[in-house]
Scaffold this motif. Structure first.
Motif, PDB file in Angstrom:
ATOM      1  N   THR A 239       0.818  -1.219   0.000  1.00  0.00           N
ATOM      2  CA  THR A 239       0.000   0.000   0.000  1.00  0.00           C
ATOM      3  C   THR A 239       0.851   1.267   0.000  1.00  0.00           C
ATOM      4  O   THR A 239       0.311   2.375  -0.054  1.00  0.00           O
ATOM      5  CB  THR A 239      -0.928   0.028   1.229  1.00  0.00           C
ATOM      6  OG1 THR A 239      -0.137  -0.007   2.434  1.00  0.00           O
ATOM      7  CG2 THR A 239      -1.879  -1.160   1.222  1.00  0.00           C
TER       8      THR A 239
ATOM      9  N   ALA B  50       3.686   4.008  -1.502  1.00  0.00           N
ATOM     10  CA  ALA B  50       4.157   4.538  -2.776  1.00  0.00           C
ATOM     11  C   ALA B  50       5.601   4.081  -2.993  1.00  0.00           C
ATOM     12  O   ALA B  50       6.333   3.795  -2.039  1.00  0.00           O
ATOM     13  CB  ALA B  50       4.083   6.062  -2.775  1.00  0.00           C
TER      14      ALA B  50
ATOM     15  N   SER C  49       8.203   5.752  -3.802  1.00  0.00           N
ATOM     16  CA  SER C  49       9.153   6.654  -3.145  1.00  0.00           C
ATOM     17  C   SER C  49       9.289   6.327  -1.663  1.00  0.00           C
ATOM     18  O   SER C  49      10.386   6.432  -1.088  1.00  0.00           O
ATOM     19  CB  SER C  49       8.707   8.110  -3.314  1.00  0.00           C
ATOM     20  OG  SER C  49       7.417   8.319  -2.748  1.00  0.00           O
ATOM     21  N   GLU C  50       8.191   5.913  -1.030  1.00  0.00           N
ATOM     22  CA  GLU C  50       8.225   5.534   0.384  1.00  0.00           C
ATOM     23  C   GLU C  50       9.003   4.234   0.583  1.00  0.00           C
ATOM     24  O   GLU C  50       9.728   4.083   1.569  1.00  0.00           O
ATOM     25  CB  GLU C  50       6.803   5.372   0.922  1.00  0.00           C
ATOM     26  CG  GLU C  50       6.006   6.655   0.986  1.00  0.00           C
ATOM     27  CD  GLU C  50       4.584   6.424   1.465  1.00  0.00           C
ATOM     28  OE1 GLU C  50       4.225   6.959   2.535  1.00  0.00           O
ATOM     29  OE2 GLU C  50       3.831   5.704   0.787  1.00  0.00           O
TER      30      GLU C  50
END
Length: 199
Positions: free
Chosen positions: A122, A124, A126-127
């Motif tokens: 869940t 992104a 980038s995360e």
């Protein structure tokens, strides 16, 4: 079938085996995904023991297929929650266990199917990059000797990172900067968890 039983039986028969892990296959493709790994403190890279046919010692195994003896938990403690939600928590635990003289073993006949990246599905991209870089740097600060940390910094930031950005086009510059800033802000907290001496 019988994979957990295989790990339990091996743990009972081998006193030195405090942590034992099996072979991971991708849930969908059924192809090899991960097993026991060798870890290089100089580069921060992990190398799979994918061709192993019999149980053998390794540096780390992934937590999703990890069996830990209660005696190993008493000596090593619990997982470091600062790696939450994922990445490097298993490497850190195995490293700490080995420092206590506990054997880490890979058993290729214990097979597990893994839903890859399900924990972070869940998040992104980038995360995910941020968590990966943040936790790897934190692991090195916490567990590496000074010369290993310096070598890692040179390899990662002056060779691997530029290559991935320039030649592979990965969007990792911003997450990497965020990871460095996070570790700078939490440096003192990480150092307090460092176990001396580092063998």
């Amino acid at each position: 079938k019988n994979s957990l039983k295989t790990l339990i039986e091996y743990a009972r028969k081998n006193k030195n085996a405090g942590i034992i892990g099996g072979k991971q296959l991708d849930y969908k493709t059924k192809k090899f995904r991960s097993g026991g790994k060798k870890f290089s403190f100089s580069t921060g890279l992990q190398f799979e023991k994918k061709h192993s046919q019999t149980p053998e010692m390794c540096d780390t195994i992934e937590a999703c297929s990890m069996l830990i003896k209660s005696s190993a938990i008493k000596k090593t403690g619990y997982f470091d929650e600062n790696y939450f939600p994922a990445y490097c928590e298993d490497l850190d635990y195995c490293t700490r266990a080995k420092r206590q003289g506990i054997g880490v073993f890979y058993h290729p006949r214990a097979i597990f199917f893994h839903r890859v990246n399900y924990t972070v599905s869940t998040f992104a991209l980038s995360e995910i990059y941020f968590m990966t870089f943040k936790n790897k740097l934190r692991f090195m600060i916490k567990n590496a000797k000074l010369h290993q940390l310096l070598t890692f910094i040179l390899f990662h930031y002056f060779l691997a990172l530029p290559y991935r950005i320039i030649f592979l086009g990965e969007p990792i510059f911003k997450p990497q900067i965020q990871a460095v800033i996070w570790n700078w802000k939490n440096f003192n907290k990480t150092i307090k968890q460092k176990e001396w001496p580092i063998n």
